[in-house]
Scaffold this motif. Structure first.
Motif, PDB file in Angstrom:
ATOM      1  N   ILE A 264      -3.372  -1.595  -4.976  1.00  0.00           N
ATOM      2  CA  ILE A 264      -2.861  -0.611  -5.217  1.00  0.00           C
ATOM      3  C   ILE A 264      -4.004   0.364  -6.419  1.00  0.00           C
ATOM      4  O   ILE A 264      -4.008  -0.230  -7.403  1.00  0.00           O
ATOM      5  CB  ILE A 264      -1.505  -0.296  -5.394  1.00  0.00           C
ATOM      6  CG1 ILE A 264      -0.687  -1.487  -4.880  1.00  0.00           C
ATOM      7  CG2 ILE A 264      -1.267   1.331  -5.645  1.00  0.00           C
ATOM      8  CD1 ILE A 264       0.977  -1.035  -4.969  1.00  0.00           C
TER       9      ILE A 264
ATOM     10  N   LEU B 220      -7.007   8.107  -8.148  1.00  0.00           N
ATOM     11  CA  LEU B 220      -6.901   8.587  -6.987  1.00  0.00           C
ATOM     12  C   LEU B 220      -7.351   9.792  -6.855  1.00  0.00           C
ATOM     13  O   LEU B 220      -7.709  10.330  -5.500  1.00  0.00           O
ATOM     14  CB  LEU B 220      -5.153   9.149  -7.709  1.00  0.00           C
ATOM     15  CG  LEU B 220      -4.351   8.806  -7.578  1.00  0.00           C
ATOM     16  CD1 LEU B 220      -3.073   9.167  -7.964  1.00  0.00           C
ATOM     17  CD2 LEU B 220      -3.784   7.540  -6.229  1.00  0.00           C
TER      18      LEU B 220
ATOM     19  N   ARG C 216       1.013  12.283  -4.203  1.00  0.00           N
ATOM     20  CA  ARG C 216      -0.084  10.845  -4.195  1.00  0.00           C
ATOM     21  C   ARG C 216      -0.026   8.955  -5.225  1.00  0.00           C
ATOM     22  O   ARG C 216       0.098   9.221  -5.090  1.00  0.00           O
ATOM     23  CB  ARG C 216      -1.431  10.610  -4.550  1.00  0.00           C
ATOM     24  CG  ARG C 216      -2.298  11.967  -2.852  1.00  0.00           C
ATOM     25  CD  ARG C 216      -2.124  10.925  -1.994  1.00  0.00           C
ATOM     26  NE  ARG C 216      -3.374  10.925  -1.184  1.00  0.00           N
ATOM     27  CZ  ARG C 216      -3.042  11.100   0.303  1.00  0.00           C
ATOM     28  NH1 ARG C 216      -2.252   9.970   1.020  1.00  0.00           N
ATOM     29  NH2 ARG C 216      -4.171  10.922   1.243  1.00  0.00           N
ATOM     30  N   LYS C 217       0.286  10.145  -6.348  1.00  0.00           N
ATOM     31  CA  LYS C 217       0.689   8.790  -7.238  1.00  0.00           C
ATOM     32  C   LYS C 217       2.318   8.591  -6.746  1.00  0.00           C
ATOM     33  O   LYS C 217       2.458   7.531  -7.122  1.00  0.00           O
ATOM     34  CB  LYS C 217       1.664   9.980  -8.786  1.00  0.00           C
ATOM     35  CG  LYS C 217      -0.053  10.269  -9.771  1.00  0.00           C
ATOM     36  CD  LYS C 217       0.508  10.872 -11.105  1.00  0.00           C
ATOM     37  CE  LYS C 217      -0.935  11.378 -11.730  1.00  0.00           C
ATOM     38  NZ  LYS C 217      -0.167  12.159 -13.533  1.00  0.00           N
TER      39      LYS C 217
ATOM     40  N   ALA D 191       1.702   5.877  -4.031  1.00  0.00           N
ATOM     41  CA  ALA D 191       1.499   4.458  -4.900  1.00  0.00           C
ATOM     42  C   ALA D 191       2.018   3.880  -5.499  1.00  0.00           C
ATOM     43  O   ALA D 191       1.829   2.821  -5.205  1.00  0.00           O
ATOM     44  CB  ALA D 191       0.268   5.220  -5.373  1.00  0.00           C
TER      45      ALA D 191
ATOM     46  N   LEU E 119      -0.649   3.045  -1.321  1.00  0.00           N
ATOM     47  CA  LEU E 119      -1.328   3.049  -0.409  1.00  0.00           C
ATOM     48  C   LEU E 119      -2.807   2.154  -0.967  1.00  0.00           C
ATOM     49  O   LEU E 119      -1.760   1.041  -2.398  1.00  0.00           O
ATOM     50  CB  LEU E 119      -2.115   3.663  -1.693  1.00  0.00           C
ATOM     51  CG  LEU E 119      -1.400   5.848  -1.661  1.00  0.00           C
ATOM     52  CD1 LEU E 119      -1.347   6.782  -2.571  1.00  0.00           C
ATOM     53  CD2 LEU E 119      -0.969   6.210   0.098  1.00  0.00           C
ATOM     54  N   TYR E 120      -3.622   1.358  -0.560  1.00  0.00           N
ATOM     55  CA  TYR E 120      -4.173   0.322  -0.548  1.00  0.00           C
ATOM     56  C   TYR E 120      -6.023   0.481  -1.042  1.00  0.00           C
ATOM     57  O   TYR E 120      -5.976   1.569  -0.087  1.00  0.00           O
ATOM     58  CB  TYR E 120      -4.261  -0.851   0.592  1.00  0.00           C
ATOM     59  CG  TYR E 120      -2.594  -1.317   0.543  1.00  0.00           C
ATOM     60  CD1 TYR E 120      -2.294  -2.036  -0.416  1.00  0.00           C
ATOM     61  CD2 TYR E 120      -1.854  -1.255   1.679  1.00  0.00           C
ATOM     62  CE1 TYR E 120      -0.878  -2.491   0.215  1.00  0.00           C
ATOM     63  CE2 TYR E 120      -0.528  -1.758   2.292  1.00  0.00           C
ATOM     64  CZ  TYR E 120      -0.460  -2.287   0.749  1.00  0.00           C
ATOM     65  OH  TYR E 120       1.148  -2.348   1.489  1.00  0.00           O
TER      66      TYR E 120
END
Length: 209
Positions: free
Chosen positions: A67, A73, A97-98, A101, A106-107
């Motif tokens: 992650i 990011l 986005r945080k 994650a 997200l990966y």
């Protein structure tokens, strides 16, 4: 962008007239997308065997799936913008986005230097996405990322043959793939993702402004 959704092989007369009107009005045909089912059909034992082989291959390159950290990011976003068509991509704030994650949506494929080589986003985020940096195309990055996107699905597989069969039955549309995107069709076929019934023609209005 204008999208005309129809059942494959069953576009009705009104939809055909509508598309002709769009073209006559100056719109430009962009592409045709086909829907895919939301669940893979690959058996659990074959899934984990494929995943294990690819993880070992990735490790031999000194890379792993993780992650992305908050520091990664910006680079993650740069890769995302480079692989997703500008007409369909969605822009997210750093705060969003945080949160993605933190939720495990997200990966990325990364290494000890924290460089990002490829990314993947779960389908619950705007239909999902995956892809590699243009300067590091690799034939195992896409397959292992797609496998990893379905890892939770297989980790939560019921330990009962009847319930397992029901669990693996498609419940709806899992996303859309351009009909000419052969690499994506090949990767999804690897996990048993089949085409669904709906197709979609996309048209755009170009402006000189």
């Amino acid at each position: 962008m204008i999208e005309n959704v129809y059942y494959e092989g069953r576009k009705n007369k009104k939809q055909e007239i509508f598309e002709s009107f769009l073209l006559d009005s100056g719109c430009e045909f962009l592409n045709t997308y086909r829907s895919i089912e939301d669940r893979p059909s690959l058996s659990p034992d074959k899934f984990f065997k494929k995943l294990e082989v690819l993880e070992k291959t990735l490790a031999l390159e000194g890379k792993k799936i993780a992650i992305p950290s908050y520091k990664q990011l910006d680079e993650f976003e740069k890769v995302y913008r480079s692989i997703i068509d500008k007409f369909v991509q969605k822009k997210y704030t750093r705060k969003e986005r945080k949160a993605q994650a933190d939720a495990g949506y997200l990966y990325c494929i990364t290494d000890e230097s924290a460089s990002i080589y490829a990314i993947a986003i779960k389908a619950c985020v705007h239909g999902g996405a995956y892809g590699s940096r243009s300067d590091c195309q690799n034939n195992i990055y896409a397959p292992i990322l797609v496998l990893y996107l379905f890892k939770d699905f297989y980790d939560n597989m019921p330990n009962n043959p009847v319930k397992e069969k029901e669990y693996m039955q498609s419940k709806g549309i899992g996303g859309w793939i351009a009909v000419d995107n052969i690499p994506s069709w090949r990767v999804y076929k690897m996990v048993g993702i089949k085409a669904a019934a709906k197709s979609m023609n996309q048209f755009i209005i170009r402006t000189t402004m």
